[in-house]
Write a protein that holds these residues in place. Sequence first.
Motif, PDB file in Angstrom:
ATOM      1  N   LEU A 113       0.850  -1.182   0.000  1.00  0.00           N
ATOM      2  CA  LEU A 113       0.000   0.000   0.000  1.00  0.00           C
ATOM      3  C   LEU A 113       0.889   1.235   0.000  1.00  0.00           C
ATOM      4  O   LEU A 113       1.779   1.372   0.835  1.00  0.00           O
ATOM      5  N   ASP A 114       0.644   2.139  -0.942  1.00  0.00           N
ATOM      6  CA  ASP A 114       1.410   3.392  -0.999  1.00  0.00           C
ATOM      7  C   ASP A 114       0.435   4.522  -1.288  1.00  0.00           C
ATOM      8  O   ASP A 114      -0.072   4.644  -2.396  1.00  0.00           O
ATOM      9  N   GLY A 115       0.158   5.319  -0.277  1.00  0.00           N
ATOM     10  CA  GLY A 115      -0.845   6.352  -0.428  1.00  0.00           C
ATOM     11  C   GLY A 115      -2.220   5.734  -0.606  1.00  0.00           C
ATOM     12  O   GLY A 115      -2.644   4.901   0.188  1.00  0.00           O
ATOM     13  N   GLY A 146      -6.982  -7.823  -6.719  1.00  0.00           N
ATOM     14  CA  GLY A 146      -6.966  -8.752  -5.596  1.00  0.00           C
ATOM     15  C   GLY A 146      -6.068  -8.270  -4.478  1.00  0.00           C
ATOM     16  O   GLY A 146      -6.459  -8.268  -3.298  1.00  0.00           O
ATOM     17  N   VAL A 147      -4.852  -7.830  -4.825  1.00  0.00           N
ATOM     18  CA  VAL A 147      -3.929  -7.332  -3.793  1.00  0.00           C
ATOM     19  C   VAL A 147      -4.495  -6.077  -3.143  1.00  0.00           C
ATOM     20  O   VAL A 147      -4.336  -5.847  -1.936  1.00  0.00           O
ATOM     21  N   GLY A 148      -5.167  -5.246  -3.937  1.00  0.00           N
ATOM     22  CA  GLY A 148      -5.756  -4.034  -3.383  1.00  0.00           C
ATOM     23  C   GLY A 148      -6.843  -4.330  -2.376  1.00  0.00           C
ATOM     24  O   GLY A 148      -6.930  -3.691  -1.322  1.00  0.00           O
ATOM     25  N   LYS A 149      -7.685  -5.308  -2.673  1.00  0.00           N
ATOM     26  CA  LYS A 149      -8.742  -5.672  -1.734  1.00  0.00           C
ATOM     27  C   LYS A 149      -8.170  -6.195  -0.420  1.00  0.00           C
ATOM     28  O   LYS A 149      -8.695  -5.928   0.660  1.00  0.00           O
ATOM     29  N   VAL A 150      -7.073  -6.952  -0.523  1.00  0.00           N
ATOM     30  CA  VAL A 150      -6.432  -7.443   0.696  1.00  0.00           C
ATOM     31  C   VAL A 150      -5.913  -6.276   1.531  1.00  0.00           C
ATOM     32  O   VAL A 150      -6.179  -6.174   2.736  1.00  0.00           O
ATOM     33  N   LEU A 151      -5.162  -5.387   0.909  1.00  0.00           N
ATOM     34  CA  LEU A 151      -4.567  -4.267   1.640  1.00  0.00           C
ATOM     35  C   LEU A 151      -5.641  -3.336   2.194  1.00  0.00           C
ATOM     36  O   LEU A 151      -5.505  -2.812   3.303  1.00  0.00           O
ATOM     37  N   GLN A 158     -11.143   4.440   8.907  1.00  0.00           N
ATOM     38  CA  GLN A 158     -11.005   5.800   8.408  1.00  0.00           C
ATOM     39  C   GLN A 158     -10.433   5.814   6.993  1.00  0.00           C
ATOM     40  O   GLN A 158     -10.912   6.556   6.122  1.00  0.00           O
ATOM     41  N   PHE A 159      -9.419   4.983   6.757  1.00  0.00           N
ATOM     42  CA  PHE A 159      -8.827   4.927   5.424  1.00  0.00           C
ATOM     43  C   PHE A 159      -9.818   4.344   4.418  1.00  0.00           C
ATOM     44  O   PHE A 159      -9.937   4.835   3.292  1.00  0.00           O
ATOM     45  N   GLN A 160     -10.523   3.302   4.804  1.00  0.00           N
ATOM     46  CA  GLN A 160     -11.521   2.717   3.920  1.00  0.00           C
ATOM     47  C   GLN A 160     -12.576   3.750   3.520  1.00  0.00           C
ATOM     48  O   GLN A 160     -12.966   3.838   2.345  1.00  0.00           O
ATOM     49  N   GLU A 161     -13.023   4.532   4.482  1.00  0.00           N
ATOM     50  CA  GLU A 161     -14.037   5.543   4.193  1.00  0.00           C
ATOM     51  C   GLU A 161     -13.490   6.615   3.259  1.00  0.00           C
ATOM     52  O   GLU A 161     -14.221   7.135   2.396  1.00  0.00           O
ATOM     53  N   LEU A 164     -13.689   5.288  -0.247  1.00  0.00           N
ATOM     54  CA  LEU A 164     -15.069   5.332  -0.742  1.00  0.00           C
ATOM     55  C   LEU A 164     -15.478   6.752  -1.122  1.00  0.00           C
ATOM     56  O   LEU A 164     -16.145   6.969  -2.146  1.00  0.00           O
ATOM     57  N   ARG A 165     -15.070   7.725  -0.323  1.00  0.00           N
ATOM     58  CA  ARG A 165     -15.427   9.121  -0.614  1.00  0.00           C
ATOM     59  C   ARG A 165     -14.785   9.594  -1.912  1.00  0.00           C
ATOM     60  O   ARG A 165     -15.357  10.432  -2.632  1.00  0.00           O
ATOM     61  N   ALA A 166     -13.608   9.068  -2.210  1.00  0.00           N
ATOM     62  CA  ALA A 166     -12.913   9.472  -3.439  1.00  0.00           C
ATOM     63  C   ALA A 166     -13.598   8.946  -4.693  1.00  0.00           C
ATOM     64  O   ALA A 166     -13.346   9.431  -5.797  1.00  0.00           O
ATOM     65  N   GLY A 167     -14.461   7.952  -4.531  1.00  0.00           N
ATOM     66  CA  GLY A 167     -15.176   7.382  -5.671  1.00  0.00           C
ATOM     67  C   GLY A 167     -14.514   6.127  -6.187  1.00  0.00           C
ATOM     68  O   GLY A 167     -13.292   5.984  -6.118  1.00  0.00           O
ATOM     69  N   LEU A 168     -15.312   5.216  -6.674  1.00  0.00           N
ATOM     70  CA  LEU A 168     -14.833   3.931  -7.164  1.00  0.00           C
ATOM     71  C   LEU A 168     -14.992   3.889  -8.684  1.00  0.00           C
ATOM     72  O   LEU A 168     -16.108   3.819  -9.190  1.00  0.00           O
ATOM     73  N   LYS A 169     -13.889   3.935  -9.374  1.00  0.00           N
ATOM     74  CA  LYS A 169     -13.915   3.975 -10.834  1.00  0.00           C
ATOM     75  C   LYS A 169     -14.252   2.597 -11.413  1.00  0.00           C
ATOM     76  O   LYS A 169     -13.775   1.580 -10.927  1.00  0.00           O
TER      77      LYS A 169
END
Length: 275
Positions: A113-115, A146-151, A158-161, A164-169
């Motif tokens: 995870l980076d940023g 897949g790796v993104g969902k794990v991380l 807070q990070f998950q939210e 979500l706020r940034a939008g899911l492309k």
Amino acid sequence: MALPTDVPSDPSRSVSSRVFALLNAFTPDSPALRLVDLQAATGLPVSTVHRIAAELVELGALEKDRDGYYRIGLRMWELGSLCPQPRTLRDVSLPFMHDLYEATSENIHLAVLDGDDVLYVERVWGARSVDVASLVGGRYPLHATGVGKVLLSYSSQQFQESVLRAGLKRYTPHTIIMPGMLMRALSDVRKTGIARCIEELTLGTVSVAVPIFAPDRRVVAALSVVMHTRARSLAGVEPALRLAASSITRELAKGYDETYHERGFKRDGREVRRS
């Protein structure tokens, strides 16, 4: 050698911020840029971009070809190879990634995870692997890999939210873009310890990924197998993937000490490509 300091259009920007703005213009999708491209990406005056680029070419941080295109130079690669966490993680992980490739003949990815992105720090693949767009050093979305969902699943609420706020492309018709559906998928990853991502980033491919833990049980990386959707049953791949990840976790623990977060492991890294 002093770097240029004259940027009258924005005196609040430091010299280092201008230099990094220019370097950050280069991406896996845009590895070669002209002067006009660099100016457009940075918003700096053309004269300043030209002067900074010339300095960086002289220092070896950039290379310029006969057609006027700039590329990242070898000196930047040398400096990047000194980064302790990815170098250490890659060094520990590579033997097990090779074993996993031998067992599956598929693309093996190691990511951190980076940023707000997934950063791929290593990949092992071969002639029998499905062709994928992923590159070492490439950044990819958290919600569609897949790796993104794990991380993301092991990150703070807070990070998950914030993601979500940034939008899911949407990348394909199968990409999960509804926040509620994504949160349920992340909950399943936490319960099962494995993420399955079927044609969410690229049509025709499926990714399965599992976490890699530090000795303090933080998730520090994710390991995945990416293959064609018609290649084989996931049930035949997942046990080998889990074994590889647990082996990497175990090896990381062997090199752990109280200065891990500051120094990392004292091991040398290397680039590897399967033929």
